[in-house]
Design an enzyme around this catalytic site. Structure first.
Site, mmCIF file in Angstrom:
data_model
loop_
_atom_site.group_PDB
_atom_site.id
_atom_site.type_symbol
_atom_site.label_atom_id
_atom_site.label_comp_id
_atom_site.label_asym_id
_atom_site.label_seq_id
_atom_site.Cartn_x
_atom_site.Cartn_y
_atom_site.Cartn_z
ATOM 1 N N GLY A 196 33.603 33.786 39.072
ATOM 2 C CA GLY A 196 34.816 33.413 39.799
ATOM 3 C C GLY A 196 34.606 32.771 41.148
ATOM 4 N N HIS B 48 31.079 36.918 53.763
ATOM 5 C CA HIS B 48 32.083 36.305 54.645
ATOM 6 C C HIS B 48 32.915 37.327 55.413
ATOM 7 C CE1 HIS B 48 31.846 32.490 51.906
ATOM 8 N NE2 HIS B 48 30.855 32.562 52.761
ATOM 9 N N GLN C 100 31.542 36.857 48.136
ATOM 10 C CA GLN C 100 32.141 36.000 49.171
ATOM 11 C C GLN C 100 33.505 36.547 49.561
ATOM 12 O OE1 GLN C 100 31.442 31.583 48.007
ATOM 13 N NE2 GLN C 100 31.127 32.767 46.152
ATOM 14 N N ASN C 101 33.953 37.551 48.821
ATOM 15 C CA ASN C 101 35.307 38.068 49.062
ATOM 16 C C ASN C 101 35.337 39.016 50.250
ATOM 17 O OD1 ASN C 101 35.852 36.649 46.788
ATOM 18 N ND2 ASN C 101 35.948 38.418 45.428
ATOM 19 N N VAL C 102 36.476 39.014 50.920
ATOM 20 C CA VAL C 102 36.637 39.910 52.065
ATOM 21 C C VAL C 102 37.418 41.165 51.661
ATOM 22 C CG1 VAL C 102 36.392 38.065 53.759
ATOM 23 C CG2 VAL C 102 38.676 38.619 52.897
ATOM 24 N N ASP C 103 37.826 41.228 50.406
ATOM 25 C CA ASP C 103 38.481 42.456 49.928
ATOM 26 C C ASP C 103 37.428 43.532 49.657
ATOM 27 O OD1 ASP C 103 37.590 42.522 47.098
ATOM 28 O OD2 ASP C 103 38.835 40.743 46.835
HETATM 29 N N1 APR Z 1 38.637 34.978 36.594
HETATM 30 C C1 APR Z 1 37.500 34.338 36.989
HETATM 31 N N2 APR Z 1 37.528 33.220 37.734
HETATM 32 C C2 APR Z 1 38.709 32.732 38.082
HETATM 33 C C3 APR Z 1 39.931 33.327 37.712
HETATM 34 C C4 APR Z 1 39.864 34.518 36.918
HETATM 35 N N3 APR Z 1 40.952 35.161 36.514
HETATM 36 N N4 APR Z 1 40.946 32.586 38.220
HETATM 37 C C5 APR Z 1 40.372 31.574 38.895
HETATM 38 N N5 APR Z 1 39.036 31.645 38.812
HETATM 39 C C6 APR Z 1 37.989 30.787 39.370
HETATM 40 C C7 APR Z 1 38.372 29.337 39.584
HETATM 41 O O1 APR Z 1 38.177 28.587 38.386
HETATM 42 C C8 APR Z 1 37.398 28.927 40.687
HETATM 43 O O2 APR Z 1 36.167 28.468 40.136
HETATM 44 O O3 APR Z 1 37.686 31.279 40.657
HETATM 45 C C9 APR Z 1 37.161 30.221 41.449
HETATM 46 C C10 APR Z 1 37.850 30.308 42.788
HETATM 47 O O4 APR Z 1 37.297 29.384 43.633
HETATM 48 P P1 APR Z 1 37.664 29.358 45.182
HETATM 49 O O5 APR Z 1 39.133 29.528 45.352
HETATM 50 O O6 APR Z 1 37.015 28.160 45.760
HETATM 51 O O7 APR Z 1 37.005 30.703 45.749
HETATM 52 P P2 APR Z 1 35.524 30.959 46.250
HETATM 53 O O8 APR Z 1 34.534 30.156 45.474
HETATM 54 O O9 APR Z 1 35.364 32.422 46.308
HETATM 55 O O10 APR Z 1 35.610 30.385 47.715
HETATM 56 C C11 APR Z 1 34.529 30.526 48.564
HETATM 57 O O11 APR Z 1 35.845 29.693 50.421
HETATM 58 O O12 APR Z 1 38.065 30.128 50.831
HETATM 59 C C12 APR Z 1 36.792 30.239 51.342
HETATM 60 O O13 APR Z 1 35.605 31.821 52.621
HETATM 61 C C13 APR Z 1 36.468 31.691 51.515
HETATM 62 O O14 APR Z 1 34.898 33.123 50.413
HETATM 63 C C14 APR Z 1 35.741 32.012 50.235
HETATM 64 C C15 APR Z 1 34.968 30.728 49.983
#
Ligand code: APR
Length: 230
Positions: free
Chosen positions: A173, A107, A89-92
């Site tokens: 994550g 994404h 889901q990451n854009v990096d």
């Molecule tokens: N290692 C692993 N997981 C981690 C760490 C770490 N060091 N630090 C935080 N996390 C976890 C958090 O506990 C959480 O469950 O990463 C998750 C981050 O969740 P979000 O910020 O919601 O990210 P993501 O699920 O990728 O979001 C999905 O939402 O922001 C939009 O389009 C964007 O692709 C993104 C989508």
């Protein structure tokens, strides 16, 4: 012939957190101090193109300053024994920079831009800055190649098909809050082992094949490697 088992890996912001890229939901619902609706929606683009461009320019600039971490590299290591397919889901581009060979971006991609009118015109940006007045070959303003909230996620059918072929699913994550990406885990065939690596709290006790490794990505993927490579 030695046929490798397939591991499908779904990653979210957490896999890049230890590289120094902040996750969205760990920062109080704000994304680098912006309300997501002000920077990551088509309406935001209509309202304030300059702000949206500035926001993504900063993200892109930051991307040139960070590096893949041990979790990204460990997923490359897994390719020695498994057919590893990453859906992120990451854009990096940290999975690619670590060396993963199959990466699907749900994404979009920060380093790419596209025509704001003709979606098929996608370019890799030279450098980090996209400006008002930068245009595609047809003369239309370029925009970030990002799927904004409210826009369709075109890669979902391909990602769902890939998930169905998994012998093992690994989820790293992601808060599993954002659909349709979060729904992908439902596409695994019954009985498929699912590893979930995240330091957060999850209520997924109903999935009997789940192995929850409650840890940060670098540590958790290390544990995964020990279990899957030994
Ligand atoms: N290692 C692993 N997981 C981690 C760490 C770490 N060091 N630090 C935080 N996390 C976890 C958090 O506990 C959480 O469950 O990463 C998750 C981050 O969740 P979000 O910020 O919601 O990210 P993501 O699920 O990728 O979001 C999905 O939402 O922001 C939009 O389009 C964007 O692709 C993104 C989508």
């Amino acid at each position: 012939m030695d046929i490798k088992k397939r591991i499908v890996v779904l990653t979210g912001a957490g896999v890049s957190a230890e590289s120094g890229i902040r996750t969205f939901r760990d920062s109080g619902g704000l994304w680098e101090d912006h309300d997501v609706m002000d920077v990551a929606t088509p309406e935001a683009w209509e309202r304030n193109m300059e702000l949206v461009l500035r926001f993504y320019n900063q993200r892109r600039k930051q991307l040139y300053e960070v590096s893949p971490n041990a979790a990204h590299y460990a997923l490359v290591e897994l390719e020695k024994k498994y057919d590893v397919r990453i859906i992120t889901q990451n854009v990096d581009d940290l999975h690619e920079r670590a060396g993963s060979t199959h990466v699907m971006h749900l994404h979009g991609e920060l380093k790419k831009v596209r025509s704001s009118v003709d979606e098929s015109l996608v370019y890799t940006l030279d450098g980090w800055e996209l400006k008002v007045g930068d245009t595609c070959e047809k003369g239309y303003q370029l925009r970030p190649h990002i799927v904004w909230f409210g826009e369709p996620v075109d890669m979902i059918p391909a990602a769902a098909q890939l998930t169905e072929t998994a012998d093992i699913l690994v989820v790293i994550g992601t808060s599993l809050n954002v659909y349709p990406a979060a729904g992908l885990i439902n596409y695994v065939l019954p009985g498929t082992p699912i590893y979930l690596i995240d330091p957060g709290h999850f209520d997924m006790g109903h999935i009997t094949t789940l192995r929850f490794i409650k840890a940060k990505a670098t540590e958790g993927v290390g544990t995964l490697l020990k279990e899957l490579l030994d």
